[in-house]
Design a protein around this motif. Sequence first.
Motif, PDB file in Angstrom:
ATOM      1  N   ILE A   6       9.135   4.865   6.639  1.00  0.00           N
ATOM      2  CA  ILE A   6       7.813   4.483   6.134  1.00  0.00           C
ATOM      3  C   ILE A   6       7.826   4.572   4.613  1.00  0.00           C
ATOM      4  CG2 ILE A   6       5.359   5.067   6.135  1.00  0.00           C
ATOM      5  CD1 ILE A   6       5.829   6.213   8.969  1.00  0.00           C
ATOM      6  N   LEU A   7       7.553   3.450   3.965  1.00  0.00           N
ATOM      7  CA  LEU A   7       7.734   3.326   2.526  1.00  0.00           C
ATOM      8  C   LEU A   7       6.420   3.153   1.769  1.00  0.00           C
ATOM      9  CD1 LEU A   7      10.727   0.867   2.841  1.00  0.00           C
ATOM     10  CD2 LEU A   7      10.893   3.253   2.121  1.00  0.00           C
ATOM     11  N   ARG A   8       5.305   3.065   2.456  1.00  0.00           N
ATOM     12  CA  ARG A   8       4.022   2.850   1.783  1.00  0.00           C
ATOM     13  C   ARG A   8       3.556   4.137   1.101  1.00  0.00           C
ATOM     14  NH1 ARG A   8      -0.662   2.313   6.350  1.00  0.00           N
ATOM     15  NH2 ARG A   8      -1.647   1.372   4.537  1.00  0.00           N
ATOM     16  N   PRO A   9       2.674   4.033   0.107  1.00  0.00           N
ATOM     17  CA  PRO A   9       2.187   5.243  -0.576  1.00  0.00           C
ATOM     18  C   PRO A   9       1.310   6.101   0.325  1.00  0.00           C
ATOM     19  CG  PRO A   9       1.792   3.255  -1.892  1.00  0.00           C
ATOM     20  CD  PRO A   9       2.182   2.798  -0.517  1.00  0.00           C
ATOM     21  N   GLU A  10       1.131   7.360  -0.062  1.00  0.00           N
ATOM     22  CA  GLU A  10       0.155   8.218   0.597  1.00  0.00           C
ATOM     23  C   GLU A  10      -1.254   7.832   0.107  1.00  0.00           C
ATOM     24  OE1 GLU A  10       0.675   9.991   3.005  1.00  0.00           O
ATOM     25  OE2 GLU A  10       2.610  10.989   2.905  1.00  0.00           O
ATOM     26  N   PRO A  11      -2.285   8.059   0.927  1.00  0.00           N
ATOM     27  CA  PRO A  11      -2.272   8.714   2.238  1.00  0.00           C
ATOM     28  C   PRO A  11      -1.906   7.790   3.395  1.00  0.00           C
ATOM     29  CG  PRO A  11      -4.501   8.165   1.655  1.00  0.00           C
ATOM     30  CD  PRO A  11      -3.670   7.752   0.483  1.00  0.00           C
ATOM     31  N   GLY A  12      -1.692   6.512   3.105  1.00  0.00           N
ATOM     32  CA  GLY A  12      -1.362   5.585   4.168  1.00  0.00           C
ATOM     33  C   GLY A  12      -0.082   5.927   4.897  1.00  0.00           C
ATOM     34  N   ALA A  15      -0.682   8.397   7.642  1.00  0.00           N
ATOM     35  CA  ALA A  15      -1.422   7.764   8.735  1.00  0.00           C
ATOM     36  C   ALA A  15      -0.493   6.900   9.584  1.00  0.00           C
ATOM     37  CB  ALA A  15      -2.560   6.925   8.164  1.00  0.00           C
ATOM     38  N   THR A  16       0.402   6.156   8.925  1.00  0.00           N
ATOM     39  CA  THR A  16       1.365   5.343   9.673  1.00  0.00           C
ATOM     40  C   THR A  16       2.314   6.233  10.471  1.00  0.00           C
ATOM     41  OG1 THR A  16       1.257   3.570   8.038  1.00  0.00           O
ATOM     42  CG2 THR A  16       3.186   3.607   9.451  1.00  0.00           C
ATOM     43  N   ALA A  17       2.734   7.352   9.880  1.00  0.00           N
ATOM     44  CA  ALA A  17       3.626   8.278  10.585  1.00  0.00           C
ATOM     45  C   ALA A  17       2.970   8.814  11.852  1.00  0.00           C
ATOM     46  CB  ALA A  17       4.033   9.420   9.664  1.00  0.00           C
ATOM     47  N   VAL A  34       3.862   5.694  -6.126  1.00  0.00           N
ATOM     48  CA  VAL A  34       2.875   6.765  -6.256  1.00  0.00           C
ATOM     49  C   VAL A  34       1.643   6.157  -6.918  1.00  0.00           C
ATOM     50  CG1 VAL A  34       2.361   9.016  -7.231  1.00  0.00           C
ATOM     51  CG2 VAL A  34       4.692   8.496  -6.465  1.00  0.00           C
ATOM     52  N   THR A  35       0.508   6.194  -6.227  1.00  0.00           N
ATOM     53  CA  THR A  35      -0.700   5.560  -6.749  1.00  0.00           C
ATOM     54  C   THR A  35      -1.518   6.541  -7.577  1.00  0.00           C
ATOM     55  OG1 THR A  35      -1.873   6.073  -4.686  1.00  0.00           O
ATOM     56  CG2 THR A  35      -0.867   3.887  -4.872  1.00  0.00           C
ATOM     57  N   ARG A  36      -2.231   5.986  -8.569  1.00  0.00           N
ATOM     58  CA  ARG A  36      -3.122   6.790  -9.410  1.00  0.00           C
ATOM     59  C   ARG A  36      -4.243   5.899  -9.922  1.00  0.00           C
ATOM     60  NH1 ARG A  36      -1.658   5.632 -14.838  1.00  0.00           N
ATOM     61  NH2 ARG A  36       0.342   4.525 -14.972  1.00  0.00           N
ATOM     62  N   PRO A  37      -5.446   6.483 -10.091  1.00  0.00           N
ATOM     63  CA  PRO A  37      -6.557   5.671 -10.595  1.00  0.00           C
ATOM     64  C   PRO A  37      -6.371   5.339 -12.068  1.00  0.00           C
ATOM     65  CG  PRO A  37      -7.209   7.963 -10.378  1.00  0.00           C
ATOM     66  CD  PRO A  37      -5.831   7.866  -9.785  1.00  0.00           C
ATOM     67  N   ALA A 140      -3.079   2.036 -10.428  1.00  0.00           N
ATOM     68  CA  ALA A 140      -1.675   1.677 -10.638  1.00  0.00           C
ATOM     69  C   ALA A 140      -0.846   2.281  -9.522  1.00  0.00           C
ATOM     70  CB  ALA A 140      -1.183   2.190 -11.993  1.00  0.00           C
ATOM     71  N   ALA A 141       0.260   1.612  -9.205  1.00  0.00           N
ATOM     72  CA  ALA A 141       1.225   2.124  -8.227  1.00  0.00           C
ATOM     73  C   ALA A 141       2.584   2.164  -8.921  1.00  0.00           C
ATOM     74  CB  ALA A 141       1.255   1.249  -6.986  1.00  0.00           C
ATOM     75  N   ASP A 142       3.005   3.353  -9.303  1.00  0.00           N
ATOM     76  CA  ASP A 142       4.251   3.509 -10.054  1.00  0.00           C
ATOM     77  C   ASP A 142       5.432   3.606  -9.090  1.00  0.00           C
ATOM     78  OD1 ASP A 142       2.831   3.631 -12.511  1.00  0.00           O
ATOM     79  OD2 ASP A 142       2.363   5.741 -12.121  1.00  0.00           O
ATOM     80  N   ALA A 143       6.457   2.822  -9.352  1.00  0.00           N
ATOM     81  CA  ALA A 143       7.610   2.735  -8.452  1.00  0.00           C
ATOM     82  C   ALA A 143       8.578   3.894  -8.647  1.00  0.00           C
ATOM     83  CB  ALA A 143       8.346   1.417  -8.681  1.00  0.00           C
ATOM     84  N   VAL A 144       9.153   4.363  -7.539  1.00  0.00           N
ATOM     85  CA  VAL A 144      10.214   5.372  -7.626  1.00  0.00           C
ATOM     86  C   VAL A 144      11.513   4.671  -8.025  1.00  0.00           C
ATOM     87  CG1 VAL A 144       9.095   6.797  -5.884  1.00  0.00           C
ATOM     88  CG2 VAL A 144      10.864   5.165  -5.189  1.00  0.00           C
ATOM     89  N   GLU A 145      12.433   5.432  -8.607  1.00  0.00           N
ATOM     90  CA  GLU A 145      13.686   4.838  -9.092  1.00  0.00           C
ATOM     91  C   GLU A 145      14.792   4.820  -8.056  1.00  0.00           C
ATOM     92  OE1 GLU A 145      14.773   6.783 -12.690  1.00  0.00           O
ATOM     93  OE2 GLU A 145      13.047   6.008 -13.821  1.00  0.00           O
TER      94      GLU A 145
END
Length: 230
Positions: A6-12, A15-17, A34-37, A140-145
């Motif tokens: 499961i690759l979507r951001p939290e909290p989703g 929920a998918t898990a 990782v999402t942030r306002p 924003a949704a910042d991507a992991v490396e």
Amino acid sequence: MRRVLILRPEPGASATAARAAALGLEAVVAPLFVTRPLPWQPPPADRFDAVMLTSAAAARLGGDGLAAYRALPVFAVGAATADAARAAGFADIRAGDADAPALLERIAAAGHRRLLHLAGREHRAAAHPAIAIDRAIVYAADAVEALPRPARVALAEGAVALLHSPRAARHFAGLVDRAAGIGIAAISPAVAEAAGKGWAAIGIADRPDDAALLAVAAALCDQADRLRNG
């Protein structure tokens, strides 16, 4: 082995898990973003006759500025986004079962002509000739490396990767060797297209929600098991 990544951001992601576990699937959670306002200035509500949400994160992270638009009808892509809109205090919510262009067709057919799209920093700028669209960037949704080791191990052992967005599909494709026997389940045809070719197997959900996506993933897991067992 019936394992999904499961690759979507939290909290989703959690929920998918939980939904995966209910179906007898083992879940490995490794969000790609990782999402942030983000700070934003809400435009006057009287400029619009409807709101569009293409991501649940916009409803979760939009903050107090969302209150100005709660009297407007909200058009949302997918049930999860509709649920997030409801949790944010919107009442008149219409969920679409396709992507943003299809949702715009539905909005136009309903007679709406002035639309506010609450969106993320990275978004698909879908348009419609009959609708004037303003976009407010609220998160924003910042991507992991890189993928963490448990995710890499799961893929090496045959886990099916779940892809919830075109951006996730493109980023995932850039992080892994798609020739390494990896199977993917995409939530829509647009997501499958973004992932590209060369995967060991690919399945596409027949509607943009977790239930359909997990059903596809379970079928891919079972197919892989049959191949392994001859």
